[in-house]
Design a protein around this motif. Structure first.
Motif, short mmCIF file in Angstrom:
data_model
loop_
_atom_site.label_atom_id
_atom_site.label_comp_id
_atom_site.label_asym_id
_atom_site.label_seq_id
_atom_site.Cartn_x
_atom_site.Cartn_y
_atom_site.Cartn_z
N ASP A 80 2.38 0.45 -1.11
CA ASP A 80 2.41 1.34 -2.51
C ASP A 80 2.28 0.38 -3.68
OD1 ASP A 80 2.90 3.90 -3.82
OD2 ASP A 80 5.05 2.84 -4.51
N GLY A 81 2.87 -0.73 -3.65
CA GLY A 81 2.79 -1.83 -4.82
C GLY A 81 1.29 -2.09 -4.98
N HIS A 82 0.57 -2.49 -4.00
CA HIS A 82 -0.83 -2.98 -4.23
C HIS A 82 -1.83 -1.77 -4.62
CE1 HIS A 82 -0.60 -6.96 -3.21
NE2 HIS A 82 0.32 -6.90 -2.26
N ALA A 83 -1.35 -0.60 -3.99
CA ALA A 83 -2.31 0.83 -4.19
C ALA A 83 -2.19 0.88 -5.75
CB ALA A 83 -1.66 1.86 -3.43
N ALA B 293 15.44 -3.18 -0.95
CA ALA B 293 15.51 -2.68 -2.31
C ALA B 293 15.14 -3.92 -3.49
CB ALA B 293 17.10 -2.52 -2.51
N LEU B 294 15.30 -5.02 -2.84
CA LEU B 294 14.75 -6.24 -3.82
C LEU B 294 13.20 -6.09 -3.85
CD1 LEU B 294 17.09 -9.08 -2.81
CD2 LEU B 294 16.81 -8.42 -5.05
N MET B 295 12.73 -5.94 -2.79
CA MET B 295 11.07 -5.79 -2.92
C MET B 295 10.73 -4.83 -3.92
SD MET B 295 9.11 -6.63 0.69
CE MET B 295 9.88 -5.07 1.46
N ASP B 296 11.45 -3.32 -3.56
CA ASP B 296 10.93 -2.27 -4.05
C ASP B 296 11.27 -2.50 -5.75
OD1 ASP B 296 10.07 0.64 -4.20
OD2 ASP B 296 12.22 1.06 -4.87
N LEU B 297 12.23 -3.33 -6.01
CA LEU B 297 12.29 -3.65 -7.45
C LEU B 297 11.11 -4.46 -8.10
CD1 LEU B 297 14.18 -4.14 -10.26
CD2 LEU B 297 14.79 -6.10 -9.16
N TYR B 298 10.84 -5.47 -7.25
CA TYR B 298 9.73 -6.32 -7.85
C TYR B 298 8.62 -5.56 -7.95
CZ TYR B 298 12.78 -10.39 -8.01
OH TYR B 298 13.82 -11.27 -8.23
N VAL B 299 8.41 -4.84 -7.05
CA VAL B 299 6.87 -3.96 -6.71
C VAL B 299 6.81 -2.90 -8.04
CG1 VAL B 299 5.97 -1.87 -5.65
CG2 VAL B 299 6.60 -4.19 -4.62
N LYS B 300 8.10 -2.16 -8.17
CA LYS B 300 8.09 -1.39 -9.32
C LYS B 300 7.72 -1.79 -10.59
CE LYS B 300 9.94 2.41 -6.77
NZ LYS B 300 11.17 3.31 -6.37
N CYS B 301 8.30 -3.14 -10.92
CA CYS B 301 8.13 -3.77 -12.11
C CYS B 301 7.04 -4.66 -12.05
CB CYS B 301 9.30 -4.90 -12.14
SG CYS B 301 11.06 -3.88 -12.67
N GLY B 302 6.01 -4.46 -11.27
CA GLY B 302 4.53 -5.02 -11.24
C GLY B 302 4.48 -6.52 -10.96
N LEU C 47 -6.06 -4.80 -0.39
CA LEU C 47 -4.87 -5.52 0.08
C LEU C 47 -3.75 -4.34 0.55
CD1 LEU C 47 -3.98 -8.26 -2.55
CD2 LEU C 47 -4.29 -8.48 -0.27
N ALA C 48 -3.90 -3.38 -0.30
CA ALA C 48 -2.95 -2.31 0.12
C ALA C 48 -3.29 -1.45 1.60
CB ALA C 48 -3.09 -0.92 -0.88
N ARG C 49 -4.52 -1.58 1.89
CA ARG C 49 -5.10 -1.08 3.19
C ARG C 49 -4.93 -1.82 4.15
NH1 ARG C 49 -8.40 3.46 4.76
NH2 ARG C 49 -7.88 3.59 7.00
N GLN C 50 -4.75 -3.09 3.97
CA GLN C 50 -4.21 -4.08 4.80
C GLN C 50 -2.86 -4.07 5.32
OE1 GLN C 50 -5.21 -8.36 3.78
NE2 GLN C 50 -7.54 -7.78 3.01
N PHE C 51 -2.10 -3.92 4.39
CA PHE C 51 -0.52 -3.67 4.64
C PHE C 51 -0.47 -2.39 5.46
CE2 PHE C 51 0.17 -6.94 1.37
CZ PHE C 51 1.33 -7.41 2.05
N PHE C 52 -1.19 -1.22 5.04
CA PHE C 52 -1.19 0.01 5.81
C PHE C 52 -1.59 0.09 6.99
CE2 PHE C 52 -3.23 4.37 6.68
CZ PHE C 52 -2.20 5.00 6.59
N ASP C 53 -2.71 -0.51 7.31
CA ASP C 53 -3.19 -0.65 8.68
C ASP C 53 -2.42 -1.63 9.47
OD1 ASP C 53 -5.47 0.78 8.28
OD2 ASP C 53 -6.65 -1.01 7.67
N GLY C 54 -1.58 -2.63 8.83
CA GLY C 54 -0.56 -3.31 9.65
C GLY C 54 0.90 -2.80 9.98
#
Length: 589
Positions: A244-247, A210-219, A254-261
Motif C-alpha cells: 500500500d505504501g509504495h502504491a 503498527a510502526l511500519m504503518d506509521l512510517y508508510v502513512k507519513c511517507g 515496487l508495490a507489485r513486487q511486495f504484492f506478488d511476494g
C-alpha cells in the motif's frame, strides 16, 4: 479428562460446540453459575453472540445469582451485537444495583463497549470515576479515542498515563501509534518509536506492523523498509502495508513486487494494489488485477468496486462498469451504499451515459454531498447547464452546503453554457455567500468561460489578479481562447507561461503551431517545431477508443492494425463526403 479435552477441542474446531453447549444446558437439571457462564462465553466466541445476550436475560428472568464473570461475558457479547450498547446500558444499571460497579475488570470491559459503539462520554465518565486504574484501563480509553478519530485526546491521555507511573504495554503503544498515524505527525511518531526502544518494550508482530504503518502513512518508506527487513516473522498485514505504501507513492513496480511476494493475499492486499493502479491512471492494469481477484475465493468489498468503477470511467468502458455494478451491487453480493452509487454515477457520466446516471441519482433514498456534486458535474460536462444549475438550487434547498468541488461543477456548467452573468455572480459570491475561498480550479473555469465568449481582455485581467500563481489549466484556457479568436500576441504570452510550467507537454506546442498556421505564419510554425526538436519533445499521437460488447478498441492516427480497418476507412470517407456536401471546409492543421 485428557480424552475429554481432545474431543472438546475437535468440537470447537469444527463449530459443533455451539450446538452441543445449548443442548448440554437444557439437559442439566440445575445448572450452576459456572454452567451458565460457560454457555454464555462459548456463544460469545461463536458467530451467535445474540444467543449469549438471550441467555443472560434468561438468567435475569429466573433470578439466578450472577458473578463477575457472568457480567464480563455478557458485556463482551453486547460488543458484537448491532445496537448492543442499549443492552450494555441495561447491564450497567444491573451491575450498579448488585454492587459489582467497583470491580476494575467490569469497568474496563464496559469502557471498551461504550468506546466501540462511539459513546465516548460514557466511557470517559467510567474512566474518570475509577479509583484505581491499571494498564488495561488507560489503554482501553486511549484506544477508544484513537479508534474514533480523536488522536489529540488519545495522546494527551497517554502523557497523563506516563505521569501517573503506569507502564504502557505493547497494546498501549499500538493505540498511540494509531493516533500518530491519524495526525500524520512523523516527528511525534519517531519520539514514540524511540520510547519503545529505550524502554525495551517487547516488539511483537502487531507492534512492528503498527510502526511500519506509521512510517508508510507519513511517507517515510525507507524506515518502514528497514523495519520490514529486520522482522523475524511477517504476516499478510506486514506485506500489505508495504504494498500500500509504495502504491500510494506511485512506485507501482515496487508495490507489485511486495504484492506478488505475499504468501497469502487478503481483500486489503488486493485493494491496495488495485487502488494504486487506478489512482495512477493505469486502469487496464487495475481491471486485469480485479479479474484475477475474481478467480480467487475472495469477494470484493466496497473499496474494491469504487476503484474498479473509477478504472472503467478512465477507459470509457461503460458496458463493463454496468455489468460489474449489476453483478455485485444490484444482486446484493456487495452491500449497496451511497459511496458505490456515487462511483457508478460518476462512471456513467464520464462514459457518456448521462441518462443512466440520472436514473440512479433520482432513485437514491439517501444522497450525500458527493452524490449532488457528481450529478452537477455530470450535467456540466454534457452541456446541460440549465439542469446543472437547477440541481444546484435543489441541493441548497435540501439543506446541504456546497463545497469547492460543487462550485467547480457550477462554474463549469456556466462555462459550457456560455452563461457569463450567472458565472460571474456565482464566482463573486463564493466567499460571502458560500464561505468558500476560490482556488486555481475556480479561476481556470472563469478564465475559460470569459475566453470562450471572446472576452479575452477580461480573461487576461482575471489571470493577472489571481492571488496565487496561475497553473497550467488557467494558462491553457487562455491559450485555447487566443487560438479560437486569433489573438496571436496573447496566445504567445500564454504559451510562454504554459511552457514554463509544462515544458514537455506536446499539446501546448501543437496548439501554438496551429494558431500560427491559421494565420499562415509558416516561419513561426517552423520555429515551434524546431523548439520541439531541440527540447526532445515528440507529439503524442491522437488516439480514439470505442467500446463494443464490453471490449475496448483503440485507434491511432492512420492506424491499420484493426482487422476491419478497410471497412472503417470507407465509412469515414463516406461521412467526410456528406460533410463536404453540407458545406464543411476543413481548417489547416
Amino acid at each position: 479428562m485428557s480424552h475429554f479435552k481432545q474431543i472438546q477441542a475437535n468440537m470447537i474446531r469444527t463449530g459443533l460446540i455451539t450446538h452441543i453447549n445449548y443442548l448440554f444446558y437444557f439437559n442439566v437439571e440445575q445448572p450452576n453459575v459456572y454452567v451458565w457462564n460457560t454457555i454464555i462465553k462459548e456463544y460469545c466466541k461463536s458467530k451467535f453472540p445474540k444467543v449469549s445476550v438471550f441467555l443472560f436475560h434468561q438468567m435475569v428472568r429466573e433470578n439466578f445469582e450472577m458473578n463477575k464473570q457472568t457480567f464480563v461475558y455478557a458485556i463482551k457479547a453486547c460488543e458484537l451485537v448491532k445496537g448492543g450498547v442499549r443492552v450494555g446500558e441495561e447491564l450497567h444499571c444491573r451491575i450498579c444495583k448488585v454492587g459489582f460497579d467497583s470491580e476494575l475488570l467490569i469497568r474496563n470491559v464496559l469502557m471498551h463497549l461504550y468506546g466501540k459503539h462511539g459513546c465516548l462520554s460514557s466511557a470517559r465518565n467510567l474512566f474518570d470515576e475509577s479509583l484505581t486504574r491499571d494498564v488495561f484501563t488507560w489503554t482501553t480509553m486511549i484506544d477508544c479515542y484513537a479508534q474514533k478519530q480523536f488522536p489529540g485526546k488519545a495522546l494527551k491521555l497517554f502523557c497523563l498515563m506516563l505521569r501517573s507511573g503506569v507502564e504502557p504495554n505493547e497494546v498501549t503503544m499500538v493505540a498511540v501509534l494509531s493516533a500518530c498515524c491519524i495526525l500524520g505527525n512523523l516527528s511525534l511518531g519517531r519520539l514514540i518509536h524511540g520510547y519503545i526502544e529505550k524502554n525495551d518494550l517487547e516488539c511483537s508482530l502487531n507492534l512492528l506492523n503498527a510502526l511500519m504503518d506509521l512510517y508508510v502513512k507519513c511517507g517515510c518508506l525507507t524506515t518502514a523498509r528497514e523495519i520490514f527487513d529486520m522482522m523475524e516473522r511477517r504476516d499478510v498485514y506486514s506485506w500489505t502495508i508495504m504494498t500500500d505504501g509504495h502504491a500510494k507513492q506511485g512506485e507501482l513496480e515496487l508495490a507489485r513486487q511486495f504484492f506478488d511476494g505475499l504468501p497469502e493475499k487478503n481483500v486489503v492486499s488486493w485493494n491496495a494494489m488495485i487502488a494504486g493502479y487506478s489512482q495512477k491512471n493505469k486502469p487496464k492494469e487495475a481491471l486485469a488485477l480485479f479479474h484475477q481477484m475474481e478467480e480467487t475465493s475472495l469477494r470484493p468489498v466496497e473499496g474494491t468496486l469504487v476503484c474498479v468503477l473509477s478504472s472503467c470511467a478512465q477507459l470509457g468502458s461503460l458496458d463493463l462498469g454496468k455489468k460489474i455494478y449489476h453483478y455485485y451491487v444490484d444482486q446484493k453480493r456487495v452491500q449497496p451504499s451511497v459511496i458505490l452509487a456515487n462511483a457508478y454515477i460518476d462512471m456513467c457520466a464520464k462514459c457518456g451515459s448521462i441518462d443512466a446516471a440520472i436514473q440512479l441519482f433520482n432513485g437514491m433514498p439517501k444522497k450525500d454531498l458527493v452524490s449532488w456534486n457528481s450529478m452537477i458535474n455530470g450535467y456540466a460536462v454534457h452541456g446541460y447547464a440549465g439542469q446543472a444549475l437547477d440541481l444546484f438550487r435543489q441541493m441548497q434547498s435540501s439543506g446541504l452546503r456546497p463545497d469547492d468541488i460543487t462550485l467547480v461543477g457550477v462554474l463549469s456548467a456556466c462555462c459550457h453554457g456560455g452563461l457569463v452573468i450567472q458565472g460571474r455572480e456565482y464566482f463573486e459570491n463564493m466567499r460571502g455567500v458560500f464561505g468558500i475561498e476560490p482556488n486555481t480550479k475556480h479561476y481556470a473555469c472563469m478564465i475559460d468561460l470569459l475566453g470562450r465568449v471572446g472576452m479575452l481582455d477580461d480573461a487576461f485581467e482575471l489571470i493577472k489578479r489571481m492571488p496565487m500563481e496561475p497553473d497550467e489549466a488557467a494558462w491553457g484556457a487562455l491559450l485555447n481562447a487566443s487560438k479560437m479568436y486569433g489573438n496571436i500576441d496573447l496566445g504567445k504570452f500564454a504559451s510562454v507561461k504554459l511552457l514554463e510550467l509544462t515544458p514537455n507537454d506536446s499539446g501546448t506546442y501543437a496548439l501554438l503551431a496551429n494558431m500560427f498556421a491559421a494565420k499562415r505564419r509558416w516561419d513561426d510554425v517552423g520555429m515551434v517545431r524546431s523548439m520541439m526538436r531541440a527540447r526532445g519533445v515528440k507529439k503524442t499521437p491522437g488516439l480514439s477508443s470505442i467500446e463494443v460488447d464490453g471490449k475496448t478498441h483503440e485507434f491511432l492516427v492512420e492506424d491499420k492494425s484493426h482487422p476491419q480497418f478497410r471497412e472503417m476507412y470507407k465509412l469515414l470517407d463516406d461521412i467526410l463526403l456528406l460533410l463536404y456536401l453540407e458545406g464543411y471546409v476543413p481548417q489547416p492543421p
